[in-house]
Scaffold this motif. Sequence first.
Motif, PDB file in Angstrom:
ATOM      1  N   GLU A 210      -1.077  36.001  -1.187  1.00 25.64           N
ATOM      2  CA  GLU A 210      -1.628  37.358  -1.292  1.00 25.64           C
ATOM      3  C   GLU A 210      -1.193  38.253  -0.137  1.00 25.64           C
ATOM      4  OE1 GLU A 210      -3.050  38.049  -4.132  1.00 25.64           O
ATOM      5  OE2 GLU A 210      -2.864  35.928  -4.662  1.00 25.64           O
ATOM      6  N   GLU A 211      -0.143  37.889   0.561  1.00 28.07           N
ATOM      7  CA  GLU A 211       0.369  38.730   1.647  1.00 28.07           C
ATOM      8  C   GLU A 211       1.849  39.025   1.430  1.00 28.07           C
ATOM      9  OE1 GLU A 211      -2.440  36.905   5.202  1.00 28.07           O
ATOM     10  OE2 GLU A 211      -0.425  37.627   5.640  1.00 28.07           O
ATOM     11  N   GLY A 212       2.341  40.001   2.162  1.00 31.68           N
ATOM     12  CA  GLY A 212       3.757  40.333   2.073  1.00 31.68           C
ATOM     13  C   GLY A 212       4.613  39.360   2.866  1.00 31.68           C
ATOM     14  N   LEU A 213       5.907  39.502   2.694  1.00 30.69           N
ATOM     15  CA  LEU A 213       6.860  38.681   3.428  1.00 30.69           C
ATOM     16  C   LEU A 213       6.871  39.065   4.905  1.00 30.69           C
ATOM     17  CD1 LEU A 213       9.558  39.047   0.727  1.00 30.69           C
ATOM     18  CD2 LEU A 213       9.008  36.825   1.700  1.00 30.69           C
TER      19      LEU A 213
ATOM     20  N   GLN B  85       6.012  33.935   3.181  1.00 31.13           N
ATOM     21  CA  GLN B  85       5.118  34.739   2.345  1.00 31.13           C
ATOM     22  C   GLN B  85       3.834  33.953   2.170  1.00 31.13           C
ATOM     23  OE1 GLN B  85       6.450  35.591  -1.728  1.00 31.13           O
ATOM     24  NE2 GLN B  85       5.711  37.677  -1.493  1.00 31.13           N
TER      25      GLN B  85
ATOM     26  N   PHE C 148       9.147  38.262   8.636  1.00 28.38           N
ATOM     27  CA  PHE C 148      10.283  37.656   9.317  1.00 28.38           C
ATOM     28  C   PHE C 148       9.818  36.527  10.229  1.00 28.38           C
ATOM     29  CE2 PHE C 148      14.202  37.415  11.661  1.00 28.38           C
ATOM     30  CZ  PHE C 148      13.840  37.247  12.994  1.00 28.38           C
TER      31      PHE C 148
ATOM     32  N   PHE D  20      19.141  35.926  -1.072  1.00 25.84           N
ATOM     33  CA  PHE D  20      17.969  35.082  -0.879  1.00 25.84           C
ATOM     34  C   PHE D  20      18.081  33.798  -1.682  1.00 25.84           C
ATOM     35  CE2 PHE D  20      14.762  37.555   1.437  1.00 25.84           C
ATOM     36  CZ  PHE D  20      15.357  38.797   1.455  1.00 25.84           C
ATOM     37  N   GLY D  21      17.481  32.745  -1.140  1.00 24.32           N
ATOM     38  CA  GLY D  21      17.277  31.528  -1.889  1.00 24.32           C
ATOM     39  C   GLY D  21      16.039  31.650  -2.760  1.00 24.32           C
ATOM     40  N   SER D  22      15.771  30.604  -3.547  1.00 27.79           N
ATOM     41  CA  SER D  22      14.631  30.627  -4.466  1.00 27.79           C
ATOM     42  C   SER D  22      13.318  30.288  -3.788  1.00 27.79           C
ATOM     43  CB  SER D  22      14.860  29.641  -5.610  1.00 27.79           C
ATOM     44  OG  SER D  22      16.000  30.011  -6.345  1.00 27.79           O
TER      45      SER D  22
ATOM     46  N   LEU E 132      21.628  41.083   2.108  1.00 27.10           N
ATOM     47  CA  LEU E 132      21.063  39.750   2.166  1.00 27.10           C
ATOM     48  C   LEU E 132      21.086  39.097   0.795  1.00 27.10           C
ATOM     49  CD1 LEU E 132      17.893  40.454   4.328  1.00 27.10           C
ATOM     50  CD2 LEU E 132      19.966  39.287   5.060  1.00 27.10           C
TER      51      LEU E 132
ATOM     52  N   TYR F 244      15.958  34.253  13.032  1.00 26.16           N
ATOM     53  CA  TYR F 244      17.341  34.573  12.673  1.00 26.16           C
ATOM     54  C   TYR F 244      18.261  33.631  13.437  1.00 26.16           C
ATOM     55  CZ  TYR F 244      21.717  37.303  13.310  1.00 26.16           C
ATOM     56  OH  TYR F 244      23.035  37.708  13.395  1.00 26.16           O
TER      57      TYR F 244
ATOM     58  N   TYR G 248      18.469  33.720   7.842  1.00 24.95           N
ATOM     59  CA  TYR G 248      17.170  34.304   8.179  1.00 24.95           C
ATOM     60  C   TYR G 248      16.093  33.549   7.406  1.00 24.95           C
ATOM     61  CZ  TYR G 248      20.689  37.951   8.828  1.00 24.95           C
ATOM     62  OH  TYR G 248      21.836  38.632   9.160  1.00 24.95           O
TER      63      TYR G 248
ATOM     64  N   SER H 274      11.331  35.628  17.223  1.00 26.45           N
ATOM     65  CA  SER H 274      10.105  36.331  17.599  1.00 26.45           C
ATOM     66  C   SER H 274       9.027  36.289  16.531  1.00 26.45           C
ATOM     67  CB  SER H 274      10.427  37.785  17.953  1.00 26.45           C
ATOM     68  OG  SER H 274      11.033  38.440  16.850  1.00 26.45           O
TER      69      SER H 274
ATOM     70  N   TYR I 236      12.024  33.712   6.210  1.00 24.30           N
ATOM     71  CA  TYR I 236      10.860  34.577   6.018  1.00 24.30           C
ATOM     72  C   TYR I 236       9.742  33.743   5.405  1.00 24.30           C
ATOM     73  CZ  TYR I 236      14.491  38.196   6.358  1.00 24.30           C
ATOM     74  OH  TYR I 236      15.543  38.976   6.771  1.00 24.30           O
TER      75      TYR I 236
ATOM     76  N   PHE J 176      11.102  31.544   2.441  1.00 22.77           N
ATOM     77  CA  PHE J 176      12.366  32.000   1.881  1.00 22.77           C
ATOM     78  C   PHE J 176      13.433  32.033   2.971  1.00 22.77           C
ATOM     79  CE2 PHE J 176      11.301  33.264  -2.379  1.00 22.77           C
ATOM     80  CZ  PHE J 176       9.938  33.510  -2.337  1.00 22.77           C
TER      81      PHE J 176
END
Lengths: 113, 110
Positions: A40-43, A37, A45, A104-106, A102, A48, A33, A58, A35, A91
């Motif tokens: 100043e915003e959220g993650l 960021q 999607f 996650f990578g760095s 999940l 996939y 997956y 999508s 994602y 990410f």
Amino acid sequence: NAGVMQNPRHLVRRRGQEARLRCSPMKGHSHVYWYRQLPEEGLKFMVYLQKENIIDESGMPKERFSAEFPKEGPSILRIQQVVRGDSAAYFCASSRLQGEKLFFGSGTQLSVL
Amino acid sequence: KNEVEQSPQNLTAQEGEFITINCSYSVGISALHWLQQHPGGGIVSLFMLSSGKKKHGRLIATINIQEKHSSLHITASHPRDSAVYICAVDRGEGAQKLVFGQGTRLTINP
């Protein structure tokens, strides 16, 4: 057992260049997956993938962005003709099966000059 | 209105305090995730839950499906707990197409 590996950690591109971000999932994980960021915003999607298949893209911009997860090798998120608005942290995460925890990578911090 | 709302946005506390971070969501979900994002940017999955309560060390996560609400608790907080804590919901559409909250920035002072 190495975790999810993303490279590079930091990527600087000039406007109009191409950015290629790589993600190697954890051993035994076939679900990847991506994602994004924005500052100043959220993650959010993006896409996939399973091996050789895009399952859901999508969340990915319709133009300039593409993703693949070949039979051999890492998953690649490709951004063509980058613009300043593409500057963000990208990410990758993987799971053994869909719906499982999940990992996650760095992340890759992309900066477009 | 965001589908996932976290509160507070920022939280500063002293070492040893009991911490609670709240997450409310407005959609049907199949699972809820709590993530920790370190100052360096890396993300760690803390919990994935669909009902009840889970505990790992000093961390406890609870969820109330009827009320569409989840809480993350940290007992005996420590400066190393300082991070951004992110709630994310899986709407069950497959694809782990998570919808993320804005995060809660936690600072624990010694």
